[in-house]
Design an enzyme around this catalytic site. Structure first.
Site, PDB file in Angstrom:
ATOM      1  N   ASN A 115       0.811  -1.016   0.042  1.00 48.39           N
ATOM      2  CA  ASN A 115      -0.108   0.113  -0.022  1.00 48.39           C
ATOM      3  C   ASN A 115       1.036   1.353  -0.159  1.00 48.39           C
ATOM      4  OD1 ASN A 115      -1.776   2.024   0.535  1.00 48.39           O
ATOM      5  ND2 ASN A 115      -2.253   1.235   2.724  1.00 48.39           N
ATOM      6  N   LYS A 126       0.006   4.344  -0.228  1.00 46.24           N
ATOM      7  CA  LYS A 126      -0.604   5.421   0.324  1.00 46.24           C
ATOM      8  C   LYS A 126      -0.427   6.699  -0.333  1.00 46.24           C
ATOM      9  CE  LYS A 126      -0.046   3.163   4.690  1.00 46.24           C
ATOM     10  NZ  LYS A 126       0.075   3.357   6.212  1.00 46.24           N
ATOM     11  N   HIS A 171      -9.640   0.861   5.230  1.00 44.01           N
ATOM     12  CA  HIS A 171      -8.102   0.999   5.704  1.00 44.01           C
ATOM     13  C   HIS A 171      -8.175   1.963   6.982  1.00 44.01           C
ATOM     14  CE1 HIS A 171      -3.893   2.611   6.370  1.00 44.01           C
ATOM     15  NE2 HIS A 171      -3.741   1.307   5.947  1.00 44.01           N
ATOM     16  N   GLU A 187      -6.362   4.250   7.938  1.00 39.18           N
ATOM     17  CA  GLU A 187      -6.247   5.853   7.885  1.00 39.18           C
ATOM     18  C   GLU A 187      -7.501   6.468   7.451  1.00 39.18           C
ATOM     19  OE1 GLU A 187      -2.810   5.276   5.800  1.00 39.18           O
ATOM     20  OE2 GLU A 187      -1.686   4.841   7.632  1.00 39.18           O
ATOM     21  N   GLU A 229      -4.978  -5.089  10.916  1.00 38.56           N
ATOM     22  CA  GLU A 229      -3.687  -4.138  10.857  1.00 38.56           C
ATOM     23  C   GLU A 229      -4.192  -3.626  12.314  1.00 38.56           C
ATOM     24  OE1 GLU A 229      -2.084  -2.850   7.114  1.00 38.56           O
ATOM     25  OE2 GLU A 229      -3.944  -1.739   7.146  1.00 38.56           O
ATOM     26  N   GLY A 235       2.695   2.356  10.854  1.00 35.19           N
ATOM     27  CA  GLY A 235       3.827   3.181  10.413  1.00 35.19           C
ATOM     28  C   GLY A 235       4.618   3.587  11.596  1.00 35.19           C
ATOM     29  N   SER A 238       3.633  -2.018  10.295  1.00 35.78           N
ATOM     30  CA  SER A 238       5.240  -2.028  10.392  1.00 35.78           C
ATOM     31  C   SER A 238       5.957  -3.408   9.842  1.00 35.78           C
ATOM     32  CB  SER A 238       5.733  -1.622  11.757  1.00 35.78           C
ATOM     33  OG  SER A 238       5.115  -0.230  12.075  1.00 35.78           O
TER      34      SER A 238
HETATM   35  P1  PGA Z   1       2.896   0.472   7.661  1.00 33.59           P
HETATM   36  O1  PGA Z   1       1.684   0.645   7.100  1.00 33.59           O
HETATM   37  O2  PGA Z   1       3.438  -1.104   6.855  1.00 33.59           O
HETATM   38  O3  PGA Z   1       3.714   1.493   7.382  1.00 33.59           O
HETATM   39  O4  PGA Z   1       2.910   0.359   9.151  1.00 33.59           O
HETATM   40  C1  PGA Z   1       0.671  -0.486   6.801  1.00 33.59           C
HETATM   41  C2  PGA Z   1      -0.677  -0.260   6.364  1.00 33.59           C
HETATM   42  O5  PGA Z   1      -1.197   0.846   6.594  1.00 33.59           O
HETATM   43  O6  PGA Z   1      -1.206  -0.966   5.534  1.00 33.59           O
END
Ligand code: PGA
Length: 252
Positions: free
Chosen positions: A9, A11, A96, A98, A168, A174, A214
């Site tokens: 992803n 983003k 997701h 976010e 997640e 992140g 992460s």
């Molecule tokens: P990240 O994001 O690997 O940067 O923690 C994962 C995601 O949001 O799908």
């Protein structure tokens, strides 16, 4: 047998040049293992056509980071599943973290998006996960159960067979904090059991459940070694071709 699935992803990152160079580098780096793993890259909407072209000779699918639930009409700024299908998308993320926590999407909206993605011929990736306060208050099971039940509400087993679930934990996205393989496995097992209760054991055995939060080359293998972790949804590390390819290798 569930084939491993690794999705990147991106983003709100990359530009018209780096989206193509990243896609090309992932395609060349993964060419010898792409038969053993389902691979997807999920660029920003505007770079999807260029990325579809860049991976056209590779076994790499392209996904969208979101999708709207209506197919067409007066919905300024939104993108439908049929439009995404039309430009070569295979997957769409739905809910997701976010979008839930920054943009404010509700379970009800996410449910409509999952249904519309399937009707439009896409494979939705339904994302779920608890906040740190919820984990600390031992509410993880309750939160994830509600997100899955609401997210799949009204969908038949036949439709849900098109769905991939991504667990997640919000506190791991992140942040550099990863759920331990045991913490992740515990929630994945719970999700699989829940699918069995909501539908049937066949679907529970077949549905793919990805871990995200992460994920890095250094932790991918131990996460993938868990019985109910079928793949990885990778954010930050998917922006570096070498890291993403190492994660794909760990999943293979
Ligand atoms: P990240 O994001 O690997 O940067 O923690 C994962 C995601 O949001 O799908």
């Amino acid at each position: 047998m569930r084939k491993p699935f690794v999705a990147g992803n991106w983003k709100m990152n990359t530009d018209s040049h780096t989206s193509v160079s990243l896609a090309e580098a992932v395609a060349s780096g993964s060419s010898d293992i792409a038969e053993q793993v389902h691979i997807a890259v999920i660029p920003p909407f505007v770079y999807i056509p260029a990325v579809v072209k860049a991976v056209s000779n590779a076994r790499i699918a392209v996904g969208a980071q979101d999708v709207y639930y209506e197919q067409k009409g007066a919905f300024t700024g939104e993108i439908s599943s049929s439009m995404l299908k039309d430009i070569g998308c295979t997957y769409a993320l739905c809910g997701h973290s976010e979008r839930r926590h920054v943009i404010g999407e509700t379970d009800e909206l996410v449910n409509k998006k999952v249904g519309a993605a399937i009707s439009g011929g896409l494979l939705p990736i339904l994302c779920v996960g608890e906040l740190i306060e919820q984990r600390k208050a031992s509410q993880t099971e309750q939160v994830v159960t509600k997100q899955i039940k609401n997210g799949l509400q009204g969908l038949s087993a036949g439709k849900v067979s098109a769905v991939t679930i991504a667990y997640e934990p919000v506190w791991a996205i992140g942040t550099g904090l990863t759920a331990t393989p045991q913490q992740a496995q515990e929630v994945h097992a719970l999700i699989r059991k829940l699918i069995g209760e909501m539908y049937d054991s066949q679907l529970a055995g077949e549905i793919r459940i990805l871990y995200g939060g992460s994920v890095k080359p250094s932790n991918a293998a131990e996460l993938m070694a868990q019985a109910d972790i079928d793949g990885l949804l990778v954010g930050g590390a998917s922006l570096k071709a070498d890291d993403f390819v190492s994660i794909i290798q760990a999943a293979a």
